[in-house]
Design a protein around this motif. Structure first.
Motif, PDB file in Angstrom:
ATOM      1  N   GLU A 107       0.823  -1.213   0.000  1.00 44.38           N
ATOM      2  CA  GLU A 107       0.000   0.000   0.000  1.00 44.38           C
ATOM      3  C   GLU A 107       0.857   1.263   0.000  1.00 44.38           C
ATOM      4  O   GLU A 107       0.328   2.373  -0.082  1.00 44.38           O
ATOM      5  CB  GLU A 107      -0.931   0.023   1.215  1.00 44.38           C
TER       6      GLU A 107
ATOM      7  N   GLU B 203       1.250   6.449  -1.825  1.00 40.62           N
ATOM      8  CA  GLU B 203       0.333   5.606  -1.072  1.00 40.62           C
ATOM      9  C   GLU B 203      -0.960   5.436  -1.853  1.00 40.62           C
ATOM     10  O   GLU B 203      -1.484   6.392  -2.427  1.00 40.62           O
ATOM     11  CB  GLU B 203       0.040   6.201   0.304  1.00 40.62           C
TER      12      GLU B 203
ATOM     13  N   GLN C 246      -5.384  -0.114   0.639  1.00 37.79           N
ATOM     14  CA  GLN C 246      -5.143  -0.591   1.994  1.00 37.79           C
ATOM     15  C   GLN C 246      -4.845  -2.084   1.968  1.00 37.79           C
ATOM     16  O   GLN C 246      -5.561  -2.857   1.315  1.00 37.79           O
ATOM     17  CB  GLN C 246      -6.377  -0.357   2.874  1.00 37.79           C
TER      18      GLN C 246
END
Length: 329
Positions: A255, A271, A274
């Protein structure tokens, strides 16, 4: 499109994650099939699943089942794939999808003949981070990819009876963790490696305990892969470009990536997604593939990786599993 009915074949760790992924979307698995009926009943009670089959093969005959997630041991996959695909079920199968290229080619042909989607549950193909990195690379900001370095090492107790070292359960580092590293390599390389060198250390049972692999593709991009089932390493992927390098830790469900720029050494953190939603991303992409976008599940990459693993394991190491030896009789 109506909501698809998912059934799980197997009720281990991955099956639990699948049930949780559907629950995140306010959905429930339609059914569970398992070799041990009592375990299937307990699993169904835990997740409020309405249907438990008395016999594991009954899942293939249920007309209400649309998609089957297979998460049983590697060497059982092809038998279940034959039955599921022949019954017209879409299948998402845990990695490694089969033992070898011949089994995979058979399964792909069956899926095509029955007009259903067959895919390997390779998480990194579906994590948003990898799609975002592809966009950055395609922009040209990093320049050309030159080198990939991959590490994946687990420390498993030296118990030759457990599945990691058990030849009768298709044990060994390649099929268990090497498939992740090679899938990462194939995801980022512009073409399939055509030069492959390797070394291996065997466990007492005859499966691969430790390995080093060198790969080069026709575009001159190179990769190194280091695997072990008895020496802990970080799950680390490193991509080296003209203008910077990209590091990804825990890459099977990554992630977060860090870009270090060569010119001045500054870093940029990327980023996306998740880690704990990995199965949710897989389910969403599988359902999109069933709806029409077959390319989204990357069977082309799965086949390339399986061809590499088969070449290395059988062609270079001379390592086979009992199922492969029986098929030659």
């Amino acid at each position: 499109m109506r909501e698809l009915n998912w059934a799980t074949l197997g009720c281990g760790v991955i099956a639990n994650q699948l049930a949780q992924a559907l629950a995140n979307d306010d959905r429930t698995l339609y059914a569970v099939a398992n070799r041990t009926h009592d375990k299937a009943v307990a699993f169904a009670e835990r997740y409020g699943i309405g249907k438990v089959y008395d016999h594991i093969d009954d899942v293939f005959d249920d007309p209400a089942v649309d998609v089957i997630y297979i998460s049983t041991p590697h060497n059982t996959h092809i038998g279940f794939l034959r039955k599921a695909l022949a019954a017209g079920k879409h299948v998402l199968c845990e990695k490694s999808i089969t033992l070898n290229s011949e089994e995979l080619n058979e399964a792909v042909a069956l899926a095509s003949a029955n007009n259903v989607v067959l895919a390997e549950a390779m998480t990194l193909y579906h994590m948003p981070l990898y799609k975002k990195l592809h966009e950055i690379i395609a922009s040209g900001r990093l320049g050309e990819l030159k080198l990939i370095q991959m590490n994946f090492g687990s420390y498993k107790e030296y118990d030759m009876a457990n599945r990691f070292f058990n030849r009768d359960l298709a044990g060994g580092a390649m099929l268990d963790i090497g498939v992740y590293a090679l899938s990462f390599v194939r995801w980022f390389m512009s073409s399939t490696p055509d030069q492959i060198l390797s070394q291996v250390k065997f466990a007492p049972t005859g499966v691969d305990e430790q390995a080093g692999i060198l790969l080069t593709n026709p575009d001159g991009q190179m990769a190194t892969v280091t695997l072990s089932l008895h020496a802990k390493q970080p799950k680390r992927g490193l991509l080296s470009f003209d203008k910077g390098y990209v590091e990804i830790y825990d890459y099977p469900r990554g992630e977060r990536a860090t870009i270090t720029w060569v010119e001045d050494g500054h870093t940029e953190v990327i980023e996306a997604g998740q880690t704990d939603l990995a199965l949710s991303y897989e389910v969403a992409d599988m359902e999109a593939a069933i709806a029409g976008d077959r390319s989204i599940m990357h069977m082309d990459f799965t086949r390339d990786v399986m061809d590499m693993m088969t070449l290395i394991r059988r062609g270079q190491w001379g390592m086979t599993y009992p199922e492969e030896e029986r098929s030659e009789d």
